[in-house]
Design a protein around this motif. Structure first.
Motif, PDB file in Angstrom:
ATOM      1  N   VAL A 221       0.839  -1.199   0.000  1.00  0.00           N
ATOM      2  CA  VAL A 221       0.000   0.000   0.000  1.00  0.00           C
ATOM      3  C   VAL A 221       0.872   1.248   0.000  1.00  0.00           C
ATOM      4  CG1 VAL A 221      -1.661   1.313   1.363  1.00  0.00           C
ATOM      5  CG2 VAL A 221      -1.914  -1.149   1.148  1.00  0.00           C
ATOM      6  N   HIS A 224       2.341   1.868  -3.281  1.00  0.00           N
ATOM      7  CA  HIS A 224       1.382   2.352  -4.257  1.00  0.00           C
ATOM      8  C   HIS A 224       1.125   3.846  -4.114  1.00  0.00           C
ATOM      9  CE1 HIS A 224      -2.071   2.464  -6.856  1.00  0.00           C
ATOM     10  NE2 HIS A 224      -2.717   3.105  -5.905  1.00  0.00           N
ATOM     11  N   ILE A 225       0.934   4.301  -2.882  1.00  0.00           N
ATOM     12  CA  ILE A 225       0.383   5.651  -2.719  1.00  0.00           C
ATOM     13  C   ILE A 225       1.432   6.742  -2.486  1.00  0.00           C
ATOM     14  CG2 ILE A 225      -0.025   5.585  -0.217  1.00  0.00           C
ATOM     15  CD1 ILE A 225      -2.936   6.711  -1.146  1.00  0.00           C
ATOM     16  N   SER A 226       2.640   6.361  -2.045  1.00  0.00           N
ATOM     17  CA  SER A 226       3.567   7.397  -1.592  1.00  0.00           C
ATOM     18  C   SER A 226       4.418   7.987  -2.700  1.00  0.00           C
ATOM     19  CB  SER A 226       4.510   6.818  -0.535  1.00  0.00           C
ATOM     20  OG  SER A 226       3.788   6.146   0.442  1.00  0.00           O
ATOM     21  N   ASP A 227       4.907   9.200  -2.448  1.00  0.00           N
ATOM     22  CA  ASP A 227       5.958   9.764  -3.285  1.00  0.00           C
ATOM     23  C   ASP A 227       7.311   9.467  -2.644  1.00  0.00           C
ATOM     24  OD1 ASP A 227       4.241  11.073  -5.196  1.00  0.00           O
ATOM     25  OD2 ASP A 227       3.672  12.363  -3.533  1.00  0.00           O
TER      26      ASP A 227
ATOM     27  N   PRO B 262      -2.465  -3.515  -4.561  1.00  0.00           N
ATOM     28  CA  PRO B 262      -1.461  -2.518  -4.930  1.00  0.00           C
ATOM     29  C   PRO B 262      -0.116  -3.198  -5.158  1.00  0.00           C
ATOM     30  CG  PRO B 262      -2.186  -2.217  -2.649  1.00  0.00           C
ATOM     31  CD  PRO B 262      -2.895  -3.405  -3.171  1.00  0.00           C
ATOM     32  N   GLY B 263       0.681  -2.612  -6.033  1.00  0.00           N
ATOM     33  CA  GLY B 263       2.008  -3.172  -6.242  1.00  0.00           C
ATOM     34  C   GLY B 263       2.071  -4.071  -7.451  1.00  0.00           C
ATOM     35  N   LYS B 270      -1.592   5.924 -10.635  1.00  0.00           N
ATOM     36  CA  LYS B 270      -1.953   5.835  -9.220  1.00  0.00           C
ATOM     37  C   LYS B 270      -3.333   5.229  -9.008  1.00  0.00           C
ATOM     38  CE  LYS B 270       0.710   8.511  -6.118  1.00  0.00           C
ATOM     39  NZ  LYS B 270       0.686   9.495  -5.044  1.00  0.00           N
TER      40      LYS B 270
END
Lengths: 328, 333
Positions: A221, A224-227, B262-263, B270
């Motif tokens: 997760v 996926h979401i972070s910069d 995710p991944g 995104k």
């Protein structure tokens, strides 16, 4: 990250929870939940904060938006030191920073309707001037987070976990914040619902130009979401880097082991894992020197005795490890 | 699948909560089998009936839940029909279970050595010295450091990962033929999860136990299992070997789940693929295929008729009308 303007910054932030016992509540040590954290969150980015349970990631999140008082250290929001300012002066800042909690069952007042929950924020910050306006705004918010206007008069128990988390998000958005701490927002949800909430959060970030501190223990997760991603271990940030850099080139031995222990959903990639020995030591008496040394397979004498410095080893890639450059 | 080689065969199992006005069909027509030494994964979201399936096997169901139909053949013996005393002989002996939460499933007022020896003495006649020997051996096997000292400790003196090791020691005390592990690592951190999964793999290699692994984590499934049954709203919707399942998921629910992780997704930036809608309420289960309200590929037939299983690959079965033209409908697999 085009503009690298700093929105939130902490300097050597410390939070110790005192342990007291006996008749006179004598203090007998402390849980060192956050023990010297300096991070910057840039405007518009998502900073992922990852670590195992008890590493202090939630405490750090709450410190940053002042839901907890730090023992030591400084928190700056938009350049202003907000650590010690009085409550009244802090109120405008409170509006600009919000939090989404992990447990959508425990974080919504069961005796308020959805419009009551969201409307509370309007009242506190005096953001609406008439009942009609409040109704309109709540309706708009519910639609923004993927609920319907008629949900406004229902109570939290009438919703599923995913829907409740949407209400929690609507409540956070009600005051038009700039910065949101998302404390494990999807870990209590079902697998098929997680993607919905993650997508919603990404959409909202684009729409409202939000900055997130996204706390999670689930590495996929975070990836996926972070910069950028910060890895936390026993109250300290041990590694911080741009997401792809961190996942492809982890430098700290803890990050390496953490990445290796995640089960990959592909049976063809079954592999030998770096399995860490032992468990996370107690934050009451953290190990000397580098806190990770009792579990580290590279540990040398210097790691036992000297606290490593949090330094930039590669460009924009910070590691707290004596041996880091050689461990690629 | 020849039944002769199977250790456990579950056939058309239906376990209902007998509520008024109508029963809740928690497990509805579930069939699978586990061979000697094999690990079968049972994957699904909360409320999909995974745990109720496991509890049915051991007949540990809560008061209002009843097995209303079906057979559970363990070594040829139907566990649905055996007497209470016979099932007690099997529980903890030939079939044992590891529960999700190691804090609430250990007794806080007895030391762990006593609790493990209790599991042994329930089924074996042994001298006291032999029992404590065996307890030490088990604690060593599951990797508890300095077991002589630790066996006198109480559950609260252990960490989560250590407690789960003690649960495992208790479960394997009588060398069970089948180990049911219900979300054994869900309450644990990733690095500890990796340790416990490795321990389970080791034990499987050493004792040759079959494992029924219940989890919602597809990563754990990919890591541990030989075959997988995917459950949705009380039914198995796909049943396949682990490689086919992850490579060519047949049921839209399975493929949706895999794509929403995710991944793994590519190209969408995104945005993650997401299965729309919510997990159905078990009191008002949708008619026809239970997944149809959330399915992108649903057509008229899905809304009225309950799909049977279709044989979509060499050892892959899916409960979905998309495959109805394959002429490979199967009554039983």
């Amino acid at each position: 990250m085009q503009s690298r303007e700093i929105l939130v910054e902490t300097v050597d932030l410390v939070k110790h929870f005192p342990l007291s016992s006996g008749l006179f509540k004598r203090v007998k040590g402390a849980v060192k939940a956050v023990d010297g954290v300096s991070i910057k969150v840039f405007k518009g980015e998502t900073l992922g904060l990852v670590g195992e349970s008890g590493c202090g990631k939630s405490t750090l999140g709450r410190l940053i938006i002042k839901l907890l008082k730090p023992t030591k250290g400084i928190i700056k929001f938009d350049g202003v030191d907000i650590t010690k300012i009085p409550d009244k002066e802090f109120r405008p800042y409170r509006r600009r920073m919000q939090i989404i909690f992990q447990d959508p069952y425990a974080s919504l007042n069961p005796r308020l309707t959805v419009s009551g929950i969201i409307g509370e924020a309007f009242k506190v910050h005096r953001l609406v001037h008439s009942k009609q306006e409040q109704k309109e705004r709540i309706k708009g918010l519910l639609e923004t987070v993927g609920l319907a206007a008629e949900h406004a008069d229902r109570y939290p128990h009438e919703f599923s976990g995913g829907q409740r988390q949407r209400i929690g998000i609507a409540r956070a958005l009600a005051v038009n914040p700039e910065f949101i701490v998302a404390d494990e927002p999807i870990s209590a949800l079902d697998v098929s619902i997680r993607a919905q909430i993650l997508n919603l959060m990404v959409d909202l970030q684009e729409k409202f130009k939000l900055t997130y501190l996204f706390i999670a223990h689930d590495l996929s997760v975070i990836k996926h979401i972070s910069d950028r991603v910060a890895v936390m271990y026993l109250g300290r940030i041990v590694e911080l880097a741009e997401k792809n850099e961190l996942f492809s080139k982890p430098l700290h031995p803890y990050t390496q082991a953490l990445l290796s222990s995640v089960p990959v959903p592909d049976p063809e990639l079954r592999q030998d894992r770096l399995i860490l020995k032992g468990e996370v030591p107690s934050p009451i008496n953290p190990p000397t020197g580098c806190r990770f040394h009792p579990r580290c397979r590279y540990a040398k004498d210097v790691c036992v005795n000297v606290v490593p410095e949090f330094r930039e080893v590669l460009k924009e890639h910070y590691v707290e490890c004596h041996l880091a450059p050689d461990l690629q | 699948m020849k039944e002769s080689s199977a250790l456990l065969v579950v056939k058309d199992l239906k376990t209902y909560f007998l509520t008024k006005p109508k029963p809740i069909r928690a497990v509805d027509d579930v069939s699978f089998s586990i061979k000697q030494g094999e690990t079968l994964g049972l994957v699904g979201e909360s409320g999909s009936g995974k745990t109720m399936t496991a509890l049915s096997i051991l007949r540990l169901l809560p008061r209002f839940a009843k097995i209303v139909q079906g057979e559970i053949l363990f070594n040829g013996k139907d566990l649905v029909k055996v007497s209470e005393s016979e099932i007690r002989e099997i529980r903890g002996n030939e079939i044992s279970m590891i529960f999700q939460d190691p804090m609430t499933s250990l007794n806080p007022v007895y030391n762990v050595g006593f609790q493990i020896s209790e599991a042994i003495l329930a089924h074996k006649k042994m001298l006291r010295s032999e029992v404590s020997q065996r307890v030490l051996e088990l604690l060593r096997l599951v990797g508890i450091p300095s077991p002589e000292k630790r066996m006198k400790d109480f559950p609260h003196e252990f960490s989560g990962g250590m407690r789960q090791r003690i649960m495992i020691a208790m479960a394997i005390a009588c060398n069970p033929k089948l180990l049911i592990a219900d979300e054994p690592t869900t309450a644990l951190d990733v690095t500890i999860q990796a340790q416990v999964l490795e321990l389970m793999r080791d034990l499987r290699a050493k004792i040759g136990t079959s494992i029924l692994l219940i989890t919602h984590d597809l990563g754990v499934i990919a890591e541990m299992c030989d075959r997988v049954a995917v459950m949705y709203a009380g039914q198995i919707v796909e049943y396949a070997d682990v490689y086919s399942l992850f490579k060519n998921p047949a049921h839209p629910y399975t493929s949706g789940l895999l794509r929403s992780l995710p991944g793994l997704n590519v190209g969408l930036g995104k945005k993650l693929y997401s299965i729309e809608g919510v997990v159905p309420d078990m009191i008002n289960i949708p008619a026809g295929c239970r997944f149809h309200p959330r399915c992108e590929k649903a057509f008229d037939r899905c809304r009225v008729e309950v799909p049977p299983f279709y044989n979509v690959g060499s050892r892959q079965y899916a409960r979905c009308f998309l495959y109805s033209d394959l002429e490979c409908k199967v009554e039983k697999y």
